[in-house]
Design an enzyme around this catalytic site. Sequence first.
Site, PDB file in Angstrom:
ATOM      1  N   CYS A 146      -5.923   4.629  12.784  1.00  0.00           N
ATOM      2  CA  CYS A 146      -5.380   3.927  14.149  1.00  0.00           C
ATOM      3  C   CYS A 146      -6.075   3.000  14.515  1.00  0.00           C
ATOM      4  O   CYS A 146      -7.474   2.633  14.432  1.00  0.00           O
ATOM      5  CB  CYS A 146      -5.785   4.892  14.920  1.00  0.00           C
ATOM      6  SG  CYS A 146      -4.287   4.432  16.137  1.00  0.00           S
ATOM      7  N   HIS A 161     -14.658   2.279  -0.146  1.00  0.00           N
ATOM      8  CA  HIS A 161     -14.130   1.245   0.045  1.00  0.00           C
ATOM      9  C   HIS A 161     -12.710   2.320   1.134  1.00  0.00           C
ATOM     10  O   HIS A 161     -11.336   0.981   0.478  1.00  0.00           O
ATOM     11  CB  HIS A 161     -13.233   0.665  -1.237  1.00  0.00           C
ATOM     12  CG  HIS A 161     -14.713  -0.648  -1.629  1.00  0.00           C
ATOM     13  ND1 HIS A 161     -14.850  -1.303  -2.908  1.00  0.00           N
ATOM     14  CD2 HIS A 161     -15.600  -1.090  -0.609  1.00  0.00           C
ATOM     15  CE1 HIS A 161     -15.648  -1.827  -2.909  1.00  0.00           C
ATOM     16  NE2 HIS A 161     -16.055  -2.058  -1.739  1.00  0.00           N
ATOM     17  N   TYR A 170       0.843  -0.471  -0.112  1.00  0.00           N
ATOM     18  CA  TYR A 170      -0.084   0.495  -0.071  1.00  0.00           C
ATOM     19  C   TYR A 170       0.686   1.370   0.266  1.00  0.00           C
ATOM     20  O   TYR A 170      -0.026   2.405  -0.962  1.00  0.00           O
ATOM     21  CB  TYR A 170      -0.683  -0.328   0.852  1.00  0.00           C
ATOM     22  CG  TYR A 170      -2.617  -1.254   0.877  1.00  0.00           C
ATOM     23  CD1 TYR A 170      -3.262  -0.712  -0.772  1.00  0.00           C
ATOM     24  CD2 TYR A 170      -2.916  -1.900   0.947  1.00  0.00           C
ATOM     25  CE1 TYR A 170      -4.184  -1.407  -0.664  1.00  0.00           C
ATOM     26  CE2 TYR A 170      -3.503  -3.298   0.754  1.00  0.00           C
ATOM     27  CZ  TYR A 170      -4.378  -2.589   0.131  1.00  0.00           C
ATOM     28  OH  TYR A 170      -5.659  -3.647  -0.755  1.00  0.00           O
ATOM     29  N   ASN A 195     -12.712   3.627  -5.808  1.00  0.00           N
ATOM     30  CA  ASN A 195     -11.046   2.816  -6.068  1.00  0.00           C
ATOM     31  C   ASN A 195     -10.851   3.750  -4.964  1.00  0.00           C
ATOM     32  O   ASN A 195     -11.448   4.600  -3.879  1.00  0.00           O
ATOM     33  CB  ASN A 195     -10.909   4.541  -7.410  1.00  0.00           C
ATOM     34  CG  ASN A 195     -11.107   3.630  -8.496  1.00  0.00           C
ATOM     35  OD1 ASN A 195     -11.324   2.302  -8.479  1.00  0.00           O
ATOM     36  ND2 ASN A 195     -11.346   3.873  -9.360  1.00  0.00           N
ATOM     37  N   VAL A 196      -9.958   4.038  -4.283  1.00  0.00           N
ATOM     38  CA  VAL A 196      -8.390   4.304  -3.081  1.00  0.00           C
ATOM     39  C   VAL A 196      -7.499   5.170  -3.525  1.00  0.00           C
ATOM     40  O   VAL A 196      -6.874   5.983  -2.753  1.00  0.00           O
ATOM     41  CB  VAL A 196      -7.792   3.179  -2.236  1.00  0.00           C
ATOM     42  CG1 VAL A 196      -9.168   2.026  -1.734  1.00  0.00           C
ATOM     43  CG2 VAL A 196      -6.935   2.218  -3.299  1.00  0.00           C
ATOM     44  N   ASP A 197      -7.823   5.448  -5.186  1.00  0.00           N
ATOM     45  CA  ASP A 197      -6.769   6.549  -5.547  1.00  0.00           C
ATOM     46  C   ASP A 197      -7.951   7.684  -5.227  1.00  0.00           C
ATOM     47  O   ASP A 197      -8.792   7.674  -4.754  1.00  0.00           O
ATOM     48  CB  ASP A 197      -6.690   5.854  -6.786  1.00  0.00           C
ATOM     49  CG  ASP A 197      -7.821   6.421  -7.954  1.00  0.00           C
ATOM     50  OD1 ASP A 197      -8.579   7.378  -7.474  1.00  0.00           O
ATOM     51  OD2 ASP A 197      -8.094   5.109  -8.605  1.00  0.00           O
ATOM     52  N   LEU A 237     -15.882  -1.660 -20.497  1.00  0.00           N
ATOM     53  CA  LEU A 237     -14.892  -1.885 -21.840  1.00  0.00           C
ATOM     54  C   LEU A 237     -15.564  -3.471 -22.084  1.00  0.00           C
ATOM     55  O   LEU A 237     -15.785  -3.625 -22.981  1.00  0.00           O
ATOM     56  CB  LEU A 237     -13.551  -1.781 -21.181  1.00  0.00           C
ATOM     57  CG  LEU A 237     -12.168  -2.619 -22.090  1.00  0.00           C
ATOM     58  CD1 LEU A 237     -12.804  -1.254 -23.053  1.00  0.00           C
ATOM     59  CD2 LEU A 237     -11.205  -2.293 -21.669  1.00  0.00           C
ATOM     60  N   ALA A 249     -13.587   4.066 -20.772  1.00  0.00           N
ATOM     61  CA  ALA A 249     -14.777   5.213 -19.777  1.00  0.00           C
ATOM     62  C   ALA A 249     -13.869   6.903 -20.137  1.00  0.00           C
ATOM     63  O   ALA A 249     -14.297   7.581 -20.289  1.00  0.00           O
ATOM     64  CB  ALA A 249     -13.706   5.314 -18.482  1.00  0.00           C
TER      65      ALA A 249
END
Length: 233
Positions: free
Chosen positions: A117, A109, A56, A92-94, A203, A220
């Site tokens: 923490c 997510h 990560y 997405n985690v971006d 897609l 996209a």
Amino acid sequence: MREIENIVILTGAGISAESGLATFRGPDGLWEGHRVEDICTPQALARDPVLVQTFYDARRAALATVEPNAAHRALAKLDAEWPGELLIVTQNVDDLHERAGASRMLHMHGELKSALCRRCGGRSAWEATLIDGPTCPECASSGGLRPDIVFFGEMPYQMERIETALEDADLFVSIGTSGAVYPAAGFVQTARHYGARTLELNLDPSAGSHFFHETRIGPAGELVPAWVAEILS
Ligand code: NAD
Ligand code: ZN
């Protein structure tokens, strides 16, 4: 067909693919060479914290090397100009939606640029690495910070807010998601149950394609700007 006022948009890894971030399920079933079960579970973090934190940390650092693409920018424009309710729910985690300028959005997510923490439960904005066991800004303990990512088996964030938005939606649009990860994969059925029109932009047809009123197939970066221009006209 009822008039469209309230829109809910679900995005997945596919919307960031053209920015250069790998999707989850490539042809080899791996995410950048790792099996999902070896990385994205609380068990993996307990068993091999170095692997999981390093993974990560690398993903967080990679965000500095990518830019939002035409699809992120089109959704930001829609967010700015749409007069009705609008919510972008991303898996997405971006941080590419917010960097494109979207504000009516949430990360169900979690986010790479956040640390959670395990001692105090606090969530802190985070840019640096976590492998070195840094101090929690909330409770000042060391070594308790983990990526603020919803691992498999954990409860996604803000489910109540999402459910309410889905119930009120007149249009639900799913973009670049495989429809394999629940509960997000079930949003189309919830929205439809409450009367929304449903559209998929992807897609490849996703696992739940048959639940949508309409599916458009393509990248996209092309489909999303075209759809945004259409709905704003
Ligand atoms: P997924 O990898 O399971 O599915 C990606 C989907 O995107 C596929 O259906 C694929 O056909 C489609 N796709 C690929 N390239 C596309 C393009 N150029 N245009 C449109 N569609 C395209 O991803 P998911 O459904 O988001 O679920 C996986 C989980 O992976 C999520 O929980 C997410 O947190 C995590 N993840 C996040 C990122 C990120 O933050 N960028 C990247 C990988 C995985
Ligand atoms: Zn803490």
